[in-house]
Motif scaffolding. Sequence first.
Motif, short mmCIF file in Angstrom:
data_model
loop_
_atom_site.label_atom_id
_atom_site.label_comp_id
_atom_site.label_asym_id
_atom_site.label_seq_id
_atom_site.Cartn_x
_atom_site.Cartn_y
_atom_site.Cartn_z
N MET A 1 0.91 -1.05 0.00
CA MET A 1 0.02 0.03 0.06
C MET A 1 0.80 1.29 0.23
SD MET A 1 -3.06 -0.94 -0.02
CE MET A 1 -3.83 -2.45 0.47
N SER A 2 0.37 2.34 -0.69
CA SER A 2 0.97 3.72 -0.72
C SER A 2 0.81 4.46 0.55
CB SER A 2 0.76 4.47 -1.90
OG SER A 2 1.14 3.78 -3.06
N PRO A 3 1.63 5.22 1.18
CA PRO A 3 1.30 6.00 2.24
C PRO A 3 0.19 6.83 1.80
CG PRO A 3 3.48 6.81 1.20
CD PRO A 3 2.86 5.53 0.59
N GLY A 4 -0.27 7.48 2.98
CA GLY A 4 -1.51 8.43 2.68
C GLY A 4 -2.90 8.35 3.37
N PHE A 5 -2.93 7.09 4.13
CA PHE A 5 -4.21 6.65 4.69
C PHE A 5 -4.40 7.09 6.23
CE2 PHE A 5 -6.24 3.77 1.52
CZ PHE A 5 -4.98 3.69 0.72
N GLN A 6 -4.31 8.51 6.00
CA GLN A 6 -4.61 9.16 7.52
C GLN A 6 -5.25 10.34 7.30
OE1 GLN A 6 -1.14 8.74 6.41
NE2 GLN A 6 -0.45 11.06 6.26
N GLY A 7 -5.92 10.76 8.39
CA GLY A 7 -6.96 12.01 8.28
C GLY A 7 -6.17 13.30 8.32
N ARG A 8 -6.54 14.37 8.37
CA ARG A 8 -6.30 15.67 8.36
C ARG A 8 -7.10 16.80 9.03
NH1 ARG A 8 -1.54 15.99 4.61
NH2 ARG A 8 -0.91 14.02 4.68
N ARG A 9 -6.78 17.89 8.93
CA ARG A 9 -7.60 18.86 9.76
C ARG A 9 -9.02 19.02 8.94
NH1 ARG A 9 -3.96 20.84 6.74
NH2 ARG A 9 -4.73 22.73 5.10
N ARG A 10 -9.91 19.23 9.72
CA ARG A 10 -11.25 19.51 9.17
C ARG A 10 -11.54 20.90 8.68
NH1 ARG A 10 -14.46 15.09 10.32
NH2 ARG A 10 -16.56 16.13 9.66
N THR A 11 -12.38 21.04 7.72
CA THR A 11 -12.55 22.25 7.21
C THR A 11 -14.18 22.50 7.28
OG1 THR A 11 -12.36 23.87 5.54
CG2 THR A 11 -12.55 21.61 4.96
N THR A 12 -14.75 23.89 7.13
CA THR A 12 -15.99 24.08 7.22
C THR A 12 -16.51 24.39 5.63
OG1 THR A 12 -15.65 26.30 7.92
CG2 THR A 12 -16.25 24.36 9.42
N ASP A 13 -15.69 24.25 4.83
CA ASP A 13 -15.89 24.49 3.27
C ASP A 13 -16.95 24.01 2.86
OD1 ASP A 13 -15.83 25.05 0.38
OD2 ASP A 13 -13.76 25.46 0.35
N ALA A 15 -18.03 23.29 -0.21
CA ALA A 15 -17.87 22.52 -1.34
C ALA A 15 -16.97 21.39 -1.08
CB ALA A 15 -16.92 23.36 -2.30
N LEU A 16 -16.67 21.28 0.10
CA LEU A 16 -16.18 19.68 0.70
C LEU A 16 -16.96 18.78 1.05
CD1 LEU A 16 -12.65 20.79 2.40
CD2 LEU A 16 -12.88 19.43 0.28
N PRO A 17 -17.05 17.78 0.80
CA PRO A 17 -17.69 16.56 1.25
C PRO A 17 -17.40 16.48 2.82
CG PRO A 17 -17.02 15.79 -0.79
CD PRO A 17 -16.11 17.08 -0.53
N PRO A 18 -18.28 15.70 3.59
CA PRO A 18 -17.95 15.70 5.10
C PRO A 18 -16.80 14.86 5.35
CG PRO A 18 -20.25 14.94 4.68
CD PRO A 18 -19.53 15.42 3.18
N GLY A 19 -15.95 15.36 6.37
CA GLY A 19 -14.96 14.26 6.73
C GLY A 19 -13.58 14.59 5.54
N GLN A 20 -13.71 15.47 4.64
CA GLN A 20 -12.67 15.59 3.39
C GLN A 20 -11.73 16.94 4.14
OE1 GLN A 20 -12.97 12.61 2.41
NE2 GLN A 20 -12.14 13.59 0.57
N TYR A 21 -10.47 16.95 3.63
CA TYR A 21 -9.71 18.00 3.64
C TYR A 21 -9.31 18.81 2.31
CZ TYR A 21 -5.35 15.61 3.20
OH TYR A 21 -4.51 14.57 2.90
N LEU A 22 -9.03 19.74 2.04
CA LEU A 22 -8.62 20.39 0.78
C LEU A 22 -7.00 20.29 0.64
CD1 LEU A 22 -9.42 21.63 -1.80
CD2 LEU A 22 -9.22 23.79 -0.74
N THR A 23 -6.64 19.70 -0.46
CA THR A 23 -4.98 19.85 -0.77
C THR A 23 -5.01 20.23 -2.19
OG1 THR A 23 -3.19 18.26 -1.03
CG2 THR A 23 -5.32 17.58 -2.15
N THR A 77 -9.23 8.51 1.22
CA THR A 77 -8.51 8.73 2.49
C THR A 77 -8.59 10.09 2.78
OG1 THR A 77 -6.57 9.26 0.94
CG2 THR A 77 -6.99 7.13 1.42
N ARG A 78 -9.50 10.78 2.64
CA ARG A 78 -9.95 12.25 3.16
C ARG A 78 -9.56 13.57 2.27
NH1 ARG A 78 -13.36 11.06 7.44
NH2 ARG A 78 -13.12 8.93 8.19
N TRP A 79 -8.76 13.13 1.11
CA TRP A 79 -8.35 14.66 0.59
C TRP A 79 -9.20 14.96 -0.67
CZ3 TRP A 79 -7.12 14.01 -4.65
CH2 TRP A 79 -6.66 12.80 -4.98
N SER A 80 -9.31 15.96 -0.89
CA SER A 80 -10.29 16.58 -1.84
C SER A 80 -9.38 17.49 -2.78
CB SER A 80 -11.43 17.30 -1.64
OG SER A 80 -12.33 16.36 -1.03
#
Length: 196
Positions: A1-13, A15-23, A77-80
């Motif tokens: 598996m590649s790295p990246g399966f962890q959460g990040r800070r939450r945002t209130t944007d 345009a973001l689905p629930p539980g996602q962070y913007l990258t 994996t929670r990024w958008s």
Amino acid sequence: MSPGFQGRRRTTDPALPPGQYLTEDFPVLSAGPTPRVPLDRWEFVLATETGDEFRWSWAELMALPQETPTVDIHCVTRWSKFGTSWQGVSLDVLLDGVDTAADYAQAHSYGGYTTNLPLDDLRDGQAWVVHGYDGEPLPAEHGGPARLLVPHLYFWKSAKWVRGLRLTVEDEPGFWETAGYHDYGDPWREQRYQGD
């Protein structure tokens, strides 16, 4: 598996689905080695539930009407990533004239990866076979030479290194779905895992 399966800070944007962070970057996540497919050997095969097959070589795909969708993408994996720009062929073009009673499709990739999708989610301007990203040929690490793009679902449904679709009457889970990921994968409903 590649790295990246962890959460990040939450945002209130909104345009973001629930539980996602913007990258701003474009993370690379893969379940195995990156296939390298020479363009002169690349082929896309659409197989119906009755066994009829429709085939396109790379040159034939390039000769079809091209579109340049700009869409937001959302990884399980929670990024958008907002406003991604692609070039490719709408699945509407590839499915035009295909006689089928199927309700589902299973995408197949070079390297053995599969994922399942309702056929309705591949029609009406919702999905493409893309070969370009941000004005350049699609890099292999992001699924080049061509990948499926189904941006309204979690990004694992946009199969990298796509080589074809098999249309089916019944839903047949793919690689991640048999490992416990959701069969549909709607980011706005947080359908990450079976039971969500």
